[in-house]
Scaffold this motif. Structure first.
Motif, PDB file in Angstrom:
ATOM      1  N   PRO A   1      15.464  -5.159  -0.878  1.00 22.69           N
ATOM      2  CA  PRO A   1      15.911  -3.768  -1.042  1.00 22.69           C
ATOM      3  C   PRO A   1      14.777  -2.763  -0.839  1.00 22.69           C
ATOM      4  CG  PRO A   1      16.815  -5.165  -2.778  1.00 22.69           C
ATOM      5  CD  PRO A   1      15.808  -5.991  -2.057  1.00 22.69           C
ATOM      6  N   ALA A   2      13.585  -3.088  -1.363  1.00 26.27           N
ATOM      7  CA  ALA A   2      12.451  -2.176  -1.187  1.00 26.27           C
ATOM      8  C   ALA A   2      12.014  -2.116   0.268  1.00 26.27           C
ATOM      9  CB  ALA A   2      11.287  -2.617  -2.077  1.00 26.27           C
ATOM     10  N   ALA A   3      12.020  -3.260   0.960  1.00 21.77           N
ATOM     11  CA  ALA A   3      11.645  -3.279   2.372  1.00 21.77           C
ATOM     12  C   ALA A   3      12.630  -2.458   3.201  1.00 21.77           C
ATOM     13  CB  ALA A   3      11.578  -4.718   2.884  1.00 21.77           C
TER      14      ALA A   3
ATOM     15  N   ALA B   1       7.451  -4.470  15.385  1.00 23.02           N
ATOM     16  CA  ALA B   1       6.133  -3.850  15.204  1.00 23.02           C
ATOM     17  C   ALA B   1       6.215  -2.673  14.237  1.00 23.02           C
ATOM     18  CB  ALA B   1       5.593  -3.387  16.556  1.00 23.02           C
ATOM     19  N   ARG B   2       7.313  -1.925  14.279  1.00 24.68           N
ATOM     20  CA  ARG B   2       7.472  -0.790  13.356  1.00 24.68           C
ATOM     21  C   ARG B   2       7.519  -1.270  11.912  1.00 24.68           C
ATOM     22  NH1 ARG B   2      12.048   1.346  10.845  1.00 24.68           N
ATOM     23  NH2 ARG B   2      11.794   3.523  10.169  1.00 24.68           N
ATOM     24  N   LEU B   3       8.348  -2.274  11.632  1.00 31.10           N
ATOM     25  CA  LEU B   3       8.442  -2.780  10.272  1.00 31.10           C
ATOM     26  C   LEU B   3       7.114  -3.387   9.828  1.00 31.10           C
ATOM     27  CD1 LEU B   3       9.983  -3.411   7.707  1.00 31.10           C
ATOM     28  CD2 LEU B   3      10.835  -5.498   8.781  1.00 31.10           C
ATOM     29  N   PHE B   4       6.450  -4.105  10.719  1.00 30.77           N
ATOM     30  CA  PHE B   4       5.167  -4.721  10.382  1.00 30.77           C
ATOM     31  C   PHE B   4       4.144  -3.660   9.968  1.00 30.77           C
ATOM     32  CE2 PHE B   4       1.035  -6.484  12.017  1.00 30.77           C
ATOM     33  CZ  PHE B   4       0.862  -7.426  11.002  1.00 30.77           C
ATOM     34  N   ALA B   5       4.068  -2.563  10.722  1.00 32.99           N
ATOM     35  CA  ALA B   5       3.137  -1.487  10.375  1.00 32.99           C
ATOM     36  C   ALA B   5       3.514  -0.843   9.043  1.00 32.99           C
ATOM     37  CB  ALA B   5       3.117  -0.442  11.487  1.00 32.99           C
ATOM     38  N   LEU B   6       4.813  -0.667   8.795  1.00 34.05           N
ATOM     39  CA  LEU B   6       5.249  -0.092   7.518  1.00 34.05           C
ATOM     40  C   LEU B   6       4.901  -1.004   6.352  1.00 34.05           C
ATOM     41  CD1 LEU B   6       8.700   1.376   8.582  1.00 34.05           C
ATOM     42  CD2 LEU B   6       6.783   2.692   7.662  1.00 34.05           C
ATOM     43  N   LEU B   7       5.049  -2.318   6.540  1.00 31.54           N
ATOM     44  CA  LEU B   7       4.702  -3.257   5.469  1.00 31.54           C
ATOM     45  C   LEU B   7       3.220  -3.153   5.112  1.00 31.54           C
ATOM     46  CD1 LEU B   7       6.721  -6.420   6.556  1.00 31.54           C
ATOM     47  CD2 LEU B   7       7.192  -4.932   4.606  1.00 31.54           C
ATOM     48  N   GLY B   8       2.396  -2.781   6.086  1.00 28.98           N
ATOM     49  CA  GLY B   8       0.988  -2.577   5.801  1.00 28.98           C
ATOM     50  C   GLY B   8       0.732  -1.376   4.907  1.00 28.98           C
ATOM     51  N   ARG B   9       1.723  -0.495   4.773  1.00 26.73           N
ATOM     52  CA  ARG B   9       1.595   0.677   3.884  1.00 26.73           C
ATOM     53  C   ARG B   9       2.152   0.414   2.495  1.00 26.73           C
ATOM     54  NH1 ARG B   9       0.142   1.224   9.170  1.00 26.73           N
ATOM     55  NH2 ARG B   9      -0.736   3.286   9.549  1.00 26.73           N
ATOM     56  N   ASN B  10       2.742  -0.754   2.269  1.00 33.68           N
ATOM     57  CA  ASN B  10       3.280  -1.075   0.946  1.00 33.68           C
ATOM     58  C   ASN B  10       2.118  -1.283  -0.023  1.00 33.68           C
ATOM     59  OD1 ASN B  10       4.862  -2.019  -1.233  1.00 33.68           O
ATOM     60  ND2 ASN B  10       4.577  -4.141  -0.542  1.00 33.68           N
ATOM     61  N   PRO B  11       2.010  -0.478  -1.083  1.00 33.55           N
ATOM     62  CA  PRO B  11       0.866  -0.618  -1.982  1.00 33.55           C
ATOM     63  C   PRO B  11       0.929  -1.864  -2.869  1.00 33.55           C
ATOM     64  CG  PRO B  11       1.935   1.541  -2.198  1.00 33.55           C
ATOM     65  CD  PRO B  11       2.862   0.649  -1.446  1.00 33.55           C
ATOM     66  N   GLY B  12       2.124  -2.411  -3.072  1.00 33.12           N
ATOM     67  CA  GLY B  12       2.295  -3.507  -4.018  1.00 33.12           C
ATOM     68  C   GLY B  12       1.876  -4.849  -3.460  1.00 33.12           C
ATOM     69  N   PRO B  13       1.773  -5.868  -4.331  1.00 29.67           N
ATOM     70  CA  PRO B  13       1.352  -7.203  -3.894  1.00 29.67           C
ATOM     71  C   PRO B  13       2.398  -7.917  -3.049  1.00 29.67           C
ATOM     72  CG  PRO B  13       1.927  -7.224  -6.225  1.00 29.67           C
ATOM     73  CD  PRO B  13       1.930  -5.788  -5.799  1.00 29.67           C
TER      74      PRO B  13
ATOM     75  N   LEU C   1       6.100   5.697   2.534  1.00 32.47           N
ATOM     76  CA  LEU C   1       5.701   5.657   1.125  1.00 32.47           C
ATOM     77  C   LEU C   1       6.631   6.509   0.271  1.00 32.47           C
ATOM     78  CD1 LEU C   1       3.767   4.777  -1.101  1.00 32.47           C
ATOM     79  CD2 LEU C   1       2.297   6.719  -0.498  1.00 32.47           C
ATOM     80  N   ASP C   2       7.019   7.682   0.774  1.00 27.94           N
ATOM     81  CA  ASP C   2       7.942   8.533   0.011  1.00 27.94           C
ATOM     82  C   ASP C   2       9.271   7.818  -0.224  1.00 27.94           C
ATOM     83  OD1 ASP C   2       6.144  10.615  -0.165  1.00 27.94           O
ATOM     84  OD2 ASP C   2       6.854  11.602   1.653  1.00 27.94           O
ATOM     85  N   ARG C   3       9.761   7.115   0.801  1.00 27.74           N
ATOM     86  CA  ARG C   3      11.019   6.369   0.627  1.00 27.74           C
ATOM     87  C   ARG C   3      10.848   5.252  -0.402  1.00 27.74           C
ATOM     88  NH1 ARG C   3      11.071   7.116   6.382  1.00 27.74           N
ATOM     89  NH2 ARG C   3      10.276   5.002   6.750  1.00 27.74           N
ATOM     90  N   LEU C   4       9.686   4.620  -0.411  1.00 28.04           N
ATOM     91  CA  LEU C   4       9.437   3.530  -1.356  1.00 28.04           C
ATOM     92  C   LEU C   4       9.355   4.066  -2.780  1.00 28.04           C
ATOM     93  CD1 LEU C   4       9.056   0.481  -1.070  1.00 28.04           C
ATOM     94  CD2 LEU C   4       6.582   0.861  -1.016  1.00 28.04           C
ATOM     95  N   ILE C   5       8.683   5.203  -2.962  1.00 33.07           N
ATOM     96  CA  ILE C   5       8.603   5.826  -4.290  1.00 33.07           C
ATOM     97  C   ILE C   5       9.999   6.163  -4.798  1.00 33.07           C
ATOM     98  CG2 ILE C   5       7.831   7.876  -5.556  1.00 33.07           C
ATOM     99  CD1 ILE C   5       5.362   7.915  -3.673  1.00 33.07           C
ATOM    100  N   ASP C   6      10.811   6.758  -3.930  1.00 37.08           N
ATOM    101  CA  ASP C   6      12.179   7.116  -4.336  1.00 37.08           C
ATOM    102  C   ASP C   6      12.981   5.863  -4.706  1.00 37.08           C
ATOM    103  OD1 ASP C   6      11.568   9.757  -3.868  1.00 37.08           O
ATOM    104  OD2 ASP C   6      12.447   9.796  -1.860  1.00 37.08           O
ATOM    105  N   HIS C   7      12.778   4.786  -3.955  1.00 37.70           N
ATOM    106  CA  HIS C   7      13.494   3.539  -4.259  1.00 37.70           C
ATOM    107  C   HIS C   7      13.135   3.035  -5.646  1.00 37.70           C
ATOM    108  CE1 HIS C   7      14.897  -0.613  -4.011  1.00 37.70           C
ATOM    109  NE2 HIS C   7      13.681  -0.995  -4.351  1.00 37.70           N
ATOM    110  N   TYR C   8      11.852   2.988  -5.960  1.00 35.94           N
ATOM    111  CA  TYR C   8      11.444   2.455  -7.266  1.00 35.94           C
ATOM    112  C   TYR C   8      11.830   3.402  -8.404  1.00 35.94           C
ATOM    113  CZ  TYR C   8       8.951  -1.499  -5.244  1.00 35.94           C
ATOM    114  OH  TYR C   8       8.644  -2.671  -4.594  1.00 35.94           O
ATOM    115  N   ARG C   9      11.903   4.697  -8.134  1.00 35.36           N
ATOM    116  CA  ARG C   9      12.353   5.624  -9.176  1.00 35.36           C
ATOM    117  C   ARG C   9      13.809   5.361  -9.540  1.00 35.36           C
ATOM    118  NH1 ARG C   9      10.583  11.366 -10.751  1.00 35.36           N
ATOM    119  NH2 ARG C   9      12.265  10.704 -12.080  1.00 35.36           N
ATOM    120  N   GLU C  10      14.602   4.942  -8.559  1.00 36.68           N
ATOM    121  CA  GLU C  10      16.027   4.708  -8.801  1.00 36.68           C
ATOM    122  C   GLU C  10      16.306   3.293  -9.303  1.00 36.68           C
ATOM    123  OE1 GLU C  10      17.848   5.571  -5.101  1.00 36.68           O
ATOM    124  OE2 GLU C  10      17.250   7.690  -5.107  1.00 36.68           O
TER     125      GLU C  10
END
Length: 536
Positions: free
Chosen positions: A286-288, A269-281, A339-348
């Motif tokens: 690695p991003a997940a 349930a935690r991962l499912f809720a986080l996936l709902g915050r992913n802005p991308g299509p 979201l902050d973790r996802l931004i940092d991932h894509y920056r790297e």
């Protein structure tokens, strides 16, 4: 000694001595299917199901139309099963969930007037014995949640068929069905037309409903109260869409998804809720893993479980949520920081490729949350790759300009000039037009480099690198090489091994470039260069 006959009422009987008989009147052929509802489309899938044999499982997201498909298939198969059709709703996902013993209690009265014996084993033995004496029969087990709900219903005679519907992929040592995945409805506009009559707004409505049959049927009901234009307007608001797609307890998208969500463990349930915050299509592993702040191995296990529950779909190692499922997941309580973790991932991220739509979506989210420099970096990453391959990406340009505006960059500087430059480059058809476009590009990039002192060192290196590229395209090779040497100095100063590899390649120093890519863990670039240098 007197004669006796017992066991019922009979016609002509030849009496030899004492005769004990059961009632000779045959138990009626069961026909327990629900009423046939409006059914549109899925002709190829129906043909596959009706042609199959043995045990079949129709699996898919809640609201995808599994029950309607199973009932339609059963009606079309009636002539092939003269022994009748049995139907049981196992209620696997709600509070009225049937145990296997209760399921058999539901089915046995359709097969015999004999009272059901106590105990699961005795009931199962009677059920299979009765089926063994009948002509071929079809059993439909609807809404199964787990294999143990349906395994006791398996007939032991191959003449009979068991058709199961579930939101999960079901299998165990005994239950090995043929799986039929049920996806969104391609003929969604045709269904809306059947439900509410023709309208040129039906394609937009179907898209807003995510082509989910439950949502389409709700829309059809709502169209008895509202015009298609009004309903399109109401559903366009993503914050209210799930609330609008509600026509009572039996026709509500959110309530249907609730039944699936309550089956999840806390980590799922935690991962499912986080996936709902992913802005991308979509999202890669690695991003997940970065989004969830988990090791990739554990993230893989959770994603597989969500996929088996049809809350997530996967293709080519990319994971997606249905549009309405994404809205549902985004409503769930969720921790901060994803979201902050996802931004940092894509920056790297070094190699973006197919990630461009995700980079832009995450950049927009970064801009909306005040992380302007991160938004600028991500947007410019897409812009610079467009420059490198001479491809125009208007969405990236527009976003980059929005970031520039948010950062307070004056409108008479380089940012708005990027678009005419890229348009000129994309429209160039002759060498003269290409040269003119690149002259404009050189001017733009030099203006950008002049103001880049106010931004990150990485951004300065990127702009300088593209000045070198454009100088090369203009065949001003000495200036290009000198600019590349300046790029290399900056890359060494800030220990950017990946950028060093890019620059060293253009400086025709491939062995050093390979070493730089290996230090940067840029495996794809290193493998390609190694093969070029030393062969496959």
């Amino acid at each position: 000694m007197g004669n006796s006959i017992n066991g019922g009422e009979f016609e002509t009987v030849i009496q030899g001595h004492t005769v004990n008989l059961v009632n000779s009147r045959r138990h009626p052929t069961p026909s327990g299917l629900p009423a046939r509802s409006l059914f549109v489309g899925r002709s190829e899938l129906l043909a596959e199901i009706t042609a199959a044999s043995g045990t079949c499982l129709l699996a898919g997201l809640g609201g995808i139309g599994k029950t309607a498909l199973a009932v339609e298939a059963a009606y079309r198969l009636r002539e092939q099963f003269p022994g009748g059709t049995l139907f049981v709703d196992l209620h696997g996902y709600d509070n009225a969930r049937l145990t296997p013993e209760q399921a058999l209690d539901t089915l046995l009265p359709a097969l015999t007037d004999l009272p059901a014996p106590p105990g699961l084993g005795a009931k199962q033995q009677l059920y299979r014995s009765l089926l063994a004496t009948r002509e071929p029969a079809l059993i439909v087990a609807d809404n199964a949640a787990t294999p143990d709900q349906v395994t006791p219903l398996l007939p032991n005679d191959p003449r009979h068929r068991l058709l199961i519907t579930s939101r999960h992929l079901l299998t165990d040592r005994t239950l090995t069905p043929r799986h039929f995945p049920v996806d969104v409805l391609p003929e969604s506009v045709a269904l809306l037309t059947e439900l509410a009559g023709p309208s040129d707004r039906h394609p937009a409505l179907a898209e807003l409903c995510g082509h989910l049959p439950l949502a389409l049927r709700i829309a059809g009901a709502l169209l008895t109260e509202r015009s298609p234009e009004e309903l399109v307007d109401d559903l366009t608001n993503t914050q209210e869409r799930l609330t609008e797609l509600d026509y009572g307890p039996d026709l509500a998208v959110r309530a249907t998804f609730d039944l699936s969500h309550r089956q999840l463990t806390d980590p799922e349930a935690r991962l499912f809720a986080l996936l709902g915050r992913n802005p991308g299509p979509d999202i890669g592993l690695p991003a997940a893993a970065a989004l969830a702040d988990l090791p990739e191995r554990e993230t893989t296990r959770l994603l597989r479980t969500l996929t088996r529950a049809h809350l997530v779909t996967t293709e080519h190692k990319r994971y997606q949520l249905h549009d309405l499922v994404r809205l549902y997941a985004a409503e769930l309580p969720c921790e901060e920081g994803g979201l902050d973790r996802l931004i940092d991932h894509y920056r790297e991220l070094r190699t973006t490729g197919a990630e461009h739509p995700n980079l832009l979506a995450v950049a927009e989210a970064a801009l909306a949350t005040g992380r302007h420099l991160d938004a600028a970096y991500l947007a410019h990453t897409v812009v610079q790759e467009g420059l490198l391959h001479r491809r125009l990406n208007p969405a990236a340009e527009q976003l980059f300009n929005a970031v520039s505006e948010a950062l307070g960059i004056p409108t008479d500087t380089a940012a708005p000039t990027f678009i005419p430059y890229k348009e000129a480059l994309a429209a160039a058809r002759t060498p003269e037009e290409q040269r003119a476009a690149n002259e404009l590009g050189l001017e733009v990039l030099r203006m950008e480099y002049g103001r880049s002192q106010d931004y990150s060192d990485g951004y300065r290196r990127v702009v300088l690198f593209h000045i070198a590229l454009v100088l090369g395209w203009l065949e001003r090779f000495d200036e290009s090489r000198a600019t590349l040497e300046e790029c290399l100095t900056l890359s060494l100063e800030f220990d950017d091994a990946f950028h060093q590899g890019q620059v060293l390649l253009l400086l025709e120093r491939p062995e050093e470039a390979l070493a730089a890519f290996e230090r940067a863990d840029a495996t794809a670039e290193a493998a390609e260069l190694r093969a070029h240098l030393y062969g496959p």
